[in-house]
Design an enzyme around this catalytic site. Structure first.
Site, PDB file in Angstrom:
ATOM      1  N   LYS A   1       0.859  -1.190   0.000  1.00  0.00           N
ATOM      2  CA  LYS A   1       0.000   0.000   0.000  1.00  0.00           C
ATOM      3  C   LYS A   1       0.892   1.235   0.000  1.00  0.00           C
ATOM      4  O   LYS A   1       1.649   1.469   0.944  1.00  0.00           O
ATOM      5  CB  LYS A   1      -0.912   0.004   1.240  1.00  0.00           C
ATOM      6  CG  LYS A   1      -1.656   1.333   1.453  1.00  0.00           C
ATOM      7  CD  LYS A   1      -2.583   1.309   2.674  1.00  0.00           C
ATOM      8  CE  LYS A   1      -3.196   2.687   2.939  1.00  0.00           C
ATOM      9  NZ  LYS A   1      -4.066   2.713   4.131  1.00  0.00           N
TER      10      LYS A   1
ATOM     11  N   ASP B   1      -2.713  10.329   3.132  1.00  0.00           N
ATOM     12  CA  ASP B   1      -4.104   9.898   3.303  1.00  0.00           C
ATOM     13  C   ASP B   1      -4.876  10.954   4.110  1.00  0.00           C
ATOM     14  O   ASP B   1      -4.783  10.990   5.334  1.00  0.00           O
ATOM     15  CB  ASP B   1      -4.133   8.537   4.027  1.00  0.00           C
ATOM     16  CG  ASP B   1      -5.552   8.011   4.201  1.00  0.00           C
ATOM     17  OD1 ASP B   1      -6.482   8.587   3.598  1.00  0.00           O
ATOM     18  OD2 ASP B   1      -5.719   7.003   4.934  1.00  0.00           O
TER      19      ASP B   1
ATOM     20  N   LYS C   1     -10.428  12.935   7.421  1.00  0.00           N
ATOM     21  CA  LYS C   1      -9.951  12.673   8.783  1.00  0.00           C
ATOM     22  C   LYS C   1      -9.972  13.960   9.596  1.00  0.00           C
ATOM     23  O   LYS C   1      -9.961  15.057   9.023  1.00  0.00           O
ATOM     24  CB  LYS C   1      -8.503  12.169   8.730  1.00  0.00           C
ATOM     25  CG  LYS C   1      -8.319  10.779   8.155  1.00  0.00           C
ATOM     26  CD  LYS C   1      -6.853  10.387   8.165  1.00  0.00           C
ATOM     27  CE  LYS C   1      -6.616   9.017   7.544  1.00  0.00           C
ATOM     28  NZ  LYS C   1      -7.177   7.899   8.324  1.00  0.00           N
TER      29      LYS C   1
ATOM     30  N   ASP D   1       1.562   6.566   5.297  1.00  0.00           N
ATOM     31  CA  ASP D   1       0.602   5.588   4.795  1.00  0.00           C
ATOM     32  C   ASP D   1       1.132   4.815   3.578  1.00  0.00           C
ATOM     33  O   ASP D   1       0.400   4.051   2.962  1.00  0.00           O
ATOM     34  CB  ASP D   1      -0.722   6.294   4.458  1.00  0.00           C
ATOM     35  CG  ASP D   1      -1.929   5.413   4.708  1.00  0.00           C
ATOM     36  OD1 ASP D   1      -1.788   4.397   5.408  1.00  0.00           O
ATOM     37  OD2 ASP D   1      -3.013   5.747   4.182  1.00  0.00           O
TER      38      ASP D   1
ATOM     39  N   ASP E   1     -12.156   6.823   3.374  1.00  0.00           N
ATOM     40  CA  ASP E   1     -10.935   6.679   4.168  1.00  0.00           C
ATOM     41  C   ASP E   1     -10.461   5.217   4.211  1.00  0.00           C
ATOM     42  O   ASP E   1      -9.350   4.939   4.653  1.00  0.00           O
ATOM     43  CB  ASP E   1     -11.175   7.211   5.582  1.00  0.00           C
ATOM     44  CG  ASP E   1      -9.874   7.528   6.311  1.00  0.00           C
ATOM     45  OD1 ASP E   1      -8.812   7.476   5.662  1.00  0.00           O
ATOM     46  OD2 ASP E   1      -9.941   7.828   7.515  1.00  0.00           O
TER      47      ASP E   1
ATOM     48  N   GLU F   1      -9.311   3.482   1.912  1.00  0.00           N
ATOM     49  CA  GLU F   1      -8.796   3.489   0.530  1.00  0.00           C
ATOM     50  C   GLU F   1      -7.707   2.456   0.293  1.00  0.00           C
ATOM     51  O   GLU F   1      -7.515   2.002  -0.826  1.00  0.00           O
ATOM     52  CB  GLU F   1      -8.269   4.891   0.194  1.00  0.00           C
ATOM     53  CG  GLU F   1      -6.838   5.206   0.665  1.00  0.00           C
ATOM     54  CD  GLU F   1      -6.642   5.180   2.179  1.00  0.00           C
ATOM     55  OE1 GLU F   1      -7.645   5.328   2.902  1.00  0.00           O
ATOM     56  OE2 GLU F   1      -5.504   4.975   2.634  1.00  0.00           O
TER      57      GLU F   1
ATOM     58  N   ARG G   1      -7.422  -0.687   1.154  1.00  0.00           N
ATOM     59  CA  ARG G   1      -7.907  -1.984   0.677  1.00  0.00           C
ATOM     60  C   ARG G   1      -8.340  -1.914  -0.786  1.00  0.00           C
ATOM     61  O   ARG G   1      -8.282  -2.911  -1.499  1.00  0.00           O
ATOM     62  CB  ARG G   1      -9.038  -2.475   1.604  1.00  0.00           C
ATOM     63  CG  ARG G   1     -10.246  -1.599   1.635  1.00  0.00           C
ATOM     64  CD  ARG G   1     -11.120  -1.852   2.855  1.00  0.00           C
ATOM     65  NE  ARG G   1     -10.525  -1.321   4.082  1.00  0.00           N
ATOM     66  CZ  ARG G   1     -11.070  -1.433   5.281  1.00  0.00           C
ATOM     67  NH1 ARG G   1     -12.217  -2.069   5.431  1.00  0.00           N
ATOM     68  NH2 ARG G   1     -10.477  -0.918   6.338  1.00  0.00           N
TER      69      ARG G   1
HETATM   70  N1  BES Z   1      -4.272   4.854   6.696  1.00  0.00           N
HETATM   71  C1  BES Z   1      -5.392   4.560   7.504  1.00  0.00           C
HETATM   72  C2  BES Z   1      -5.070   3.618   8.661  1.00  0.00           C
HETATM   73  C3  BES Z   1      -4.081   4.086   9.690  1.00  0.00           C
HETATM   74  C4  BES Z   1      -4.525   4.527  10.928  1.00  0.00           C
HETATM   75  C5  BES Z   1      -2.739   4.026   9.470  1.00  0.00           C
HETATM   76  C6  BES Z   1      -3.637   4.911  11.888  1.00  0.00           C
HETATM   77  C7  BES Z   1      -1.839   4.423  10.442  1.00  0.00           C
HETATM   78  C8  BES Z   1      -2.288   4.858  11.655  1.00  0.00           C
HETATM   79  C9  BES Z   1      -6.486   3.908   6.676  1.00  0.00           C
HETATM   80  O1  BES Z   1      -6.527   4.248   5.343  1.00  0.00           O
HETATM   81  C10 BES Z   1      -7.784   4.288   7.297  1.00  0.00           C
HETATM   82  O2  BES Z   1      -8.045   5.458   7.358  1.00  0.00           O
HETATM   83  N2  BES Z   1      -8.557   3.324   7.741  1.00  0.00           N
HETATM   84  C11 BES Z   1      -9.797   3.579   8.359  1.00  0.00           C
HETATM   85  C12 BES Z   1     -10.751   2.517   7.911  1.00  0.00           C
HETATM   86  C13 BES Z   1     -12.161   2.759   8.312  1.00  0.00           C
HETATM   87  C14 BES Z   1     -12.719   3.955   7.587  1.00  0.00           C
HETATM   88  C15 BES Z   1     -12.970   1.536   8.002  1.00  0.00           C
HETATM   89  C16 BES Z   1      -9.600   3.534   9.874  1.00  0.00           C
HETATM   90  O3  BES Z   1      -8.798   2.717  10.343  1.00  0.00           O
HETATM   91  O4  BES Z   1     -10.210   4.327  10.562  1.00  0.00           O
HETATM   92 ZN    ZN Z   2      -4.728   4.881   4.501  1.00  0.00          ZN
HETATM   93 ZN    ZN Z   3      -7.642   6.037   4.974  1.00  0.00          ZN
END
Ligand code: BES
Ligand code: ZN
Ligand code: ZN
Length: 519
Positions: free
Chosen positions: A284, A289, A296, A307, A366, A368, A370
């Site tokens: 990834k 992000d 966010k 990220d 968010d 993204e 996956r």
């Molecule tokens: N890049 C984030 C995950 C992340 C969180 C990485 C903290 C490093 C530290 C990812 O793209 C994300 O935002 N995931 C969301 C998914 C949710 C919307 C289902 C999350 O974890 O909140």
């Molecule tokens: Zn991310």
């Molecule tokens: Zn994200």
């Protein structure tokens, strides 16, 4: 990037001239309550004598990460003697040596000492049993790796940066045995390959989003591949369209920065026999992000430059693989984009069609990572991968579940997962397995499309992420590493600075070697 020079000296460490000589110590006392009995891991009487008074005084316990610095130690050629604790003798492993070497380097940097030596752990007082756990080659490798990881500091853009990186590291061993010397040399060479590759990954992860765009990441990967003689293609939007990567494209469409699909291929020196696995390393690479339209919060958003740590781990792993030359083909697919909100951005409710043909309802822009990985995994399979592994800073939920001590490990195949667990232990990294069995499939069921890109609620968020990816790997054995909590070290340790950890490079490389035909 300035490189630390490493070398080996086969001589008595007491006679080695250096501004700083590190010798490791362990606690040989047995039992939790026992008074610590710190013992130096050296066969040199001169060194033991120089430190004797300090070791018996009781103030130094040889616990993990503990240090003791002696100036002008009597009888030794070094200017300073640094004693670094590795903890209980019974728990001694190459990984403790990795951390110990890291502690030595961090201590040297703090004192602006740029030239240091580390005495290879040698011993008289430990039982044979304890020494068996410290094979020369693995131990040397771990020592050198630990030194490189610790040498990294994140203040690259500070204008008054006093570059305190180490110029020279000497590993000093007194062994007269030719065969042991050769083992040490072998581990030393591997440690240099892994260590520089991890440092390469750390440097990529550290870059800010305005510097390291997907295009720049592609350029860095390409330059690395040219340097080490492996193939690399960097594609952008037209290729994504040609391949029908609708999920990946959806994420890219909100950004003014074009995406990069980076494909690196390593071919072994001689053609592998039929049936030899082909490895697919998928990363990834979200260079920033924001969350997109499901934006966010401002707090901590700056950290989302990391990220792309999964991508950086794969590029670093390829850098090491190109030099270690396992007897199997390795293909890496890195999916890089920015996740931005804009008038052209994808929106919650949108339905995307992935390269595999599966339709995806976007519940949250968010989630993204996956989406880009869905197409990356499918493409790696199409390129011939028979063993898949992905690394991604995928979910905050994984950090909630496991904290920062373990990354998440998911797999659809027992043998592949066991091979990975063997590899990660050898690499000294910690991944904790979480389930992704089919009973979780309902979490990502969509009412309008095949699947949705989040779970139906917040429960088991790391698992929902894994279940989503699983939809795109089919029957191919696959490992998913959720490194969100471990790719960035928030609280510095004695052996590593605050900043990128370089996690997963060692385990991935070790896993590839574990499953490749042995020479
Ligand atoms: N890049 C984030 C995950 C992340 C969180 C990485 C903290 C490093 C530290 C990812 O793209 C994300 O935002 N995931 C969301 C998914 C949710 C919307 C289902 C999350 O974890 O909140
Ligand atoms: Zn991310
Ligand atoms: Zn994200």
């Amino acid at each position: 990037m300035k490189r630390m020079i490493t070398r080996i000296a086969f001589q008595d460490a007491a006679t080695f001239a250096s501004p700083l000589l590190t010798v490791f110590a362990v606690d040989i006392a047995i039992g939790k309550e026992a008074t610590p009995l710190p013992t130096l891991l050296t066969t040199s009487d001169t060194i033991s004598d120089a430190a004797a008074a300090f070791l018996t005084g009781g103030e130094f316990k040889a616990s993990v990460g503990e240090t003791l610095l002696l100036h002008a130690p009597s009888g030794l050629k070094c200017e300073r003697l640094l004693i670094v604790g590795l903890g209980k003798a019974k728990l001694l492993s190459p990984h403790q040596v990795r951390l110990g070497a890291g502690t030595a380097i961090r201590t040297a940097k703090l004192k602006s000492i740029r030239n240091c030596a580390i005495a290879f752990p040698e011993d008289r007082s430990l039982s044979d049993e304890a020494l068996e756990d410290l094979p020369c080659s693995q131990t040397t490798r771990a020592l050198v790796e630990g030194a490189y990881i610790a040498d990294f500091d994140p203040d690259t853009y500070s204008t008054d940066r006093k570059d305190k990186s180490i110029d020279v590291l000497s590993v000093v061993s007194s062994t007269p045995e030719r065969s042991t010397q050769m083992e040490i040399q072998e581990g030393f060479a591997e440690g240099n390959i892994l260590g520089t590759s991890i440092a390469f990954t750390q440097a990529l992860v550290n870059e800010p989003g305005n510097v390291l765009t997907p295009t720049v990441l592609g350029g860095r990967a390409k330059a690395m591949c040219i340097e080490f003689g492996i193939q690399c293609e960097v594609y952008s939007t037209p290729k994504l369209k040609e391949l029908g990567m609708g999920a990946f494209l959806g994420v890219t469409q909100g950004s003014a920065e074009p995406p990069a699909l980076i494909v690196m291929t390593y071919d072994p020196p001689s053609a592998p026999a039929a049936g030899t696995p082909v490895f697919g390393l998928v990363g990834k690479g979200i260079t920033f992000d924001t969350g997109g339209i499901s934006i966010k919060g401002a707090d901590g958003m700056e950290k989302m430059k990391y990220d792309m740590a999964g991508a950086a781990a794969m590029i670093g792993a390829m850098r090491a693989i190109a030099q270690l030359k396992p007897a199997a083909r390795v293909i890496s697919v890195v999916c890089s984009a920015e996740n931005m909100p804009s008038g052209t951005a994808y929106k919650p409710g949108d339905v995307l069609t992935a390269m595999s043909g599966k339709t995806i309802e976007v519940m949250n822009t968010d989630a993204e990572g996956r989406l880009v990985l869905a197409d990356g995994l499918h493409y790696a399979k199409q390129l011939g991968a028979t063993q898949l592994i992905d690394a991604a800073t995928l979910t905050g939920a994984c950090v909630v579940a496991l904290g920062v001590n373990n990354a998440g490990l998911f797999s659809n195949d027992e043998a592949t997962c066991e091979a990975f667990q063997t590899a990660m232990r050898r690499a000294g990294e910690s991944f904790w397995r979480l389930p992704c069995t089919d009973d979780y499939k309902e979490y990502i069921k969509s009412s309008i499309a095949d699947i949705m890109n989040t779970g139906m609620n917040r429960w088991g968020g790391a698992i929902s992420g894994a279940m989503f990816l699983k939809e795109f790997v089919g029957d191919t054995p696959w490992i998913h590493l959720d490194i969100a909590g471990v790719a960035w070290v928030e609280n510095q340790r004695s052996y590593i600075a605050k900043g990128p950890s370089g996690v997963a490079v060692r385990s991935i490389v070790e896993w590839v070697r574990e499953l490749s035909p042995k020479p």
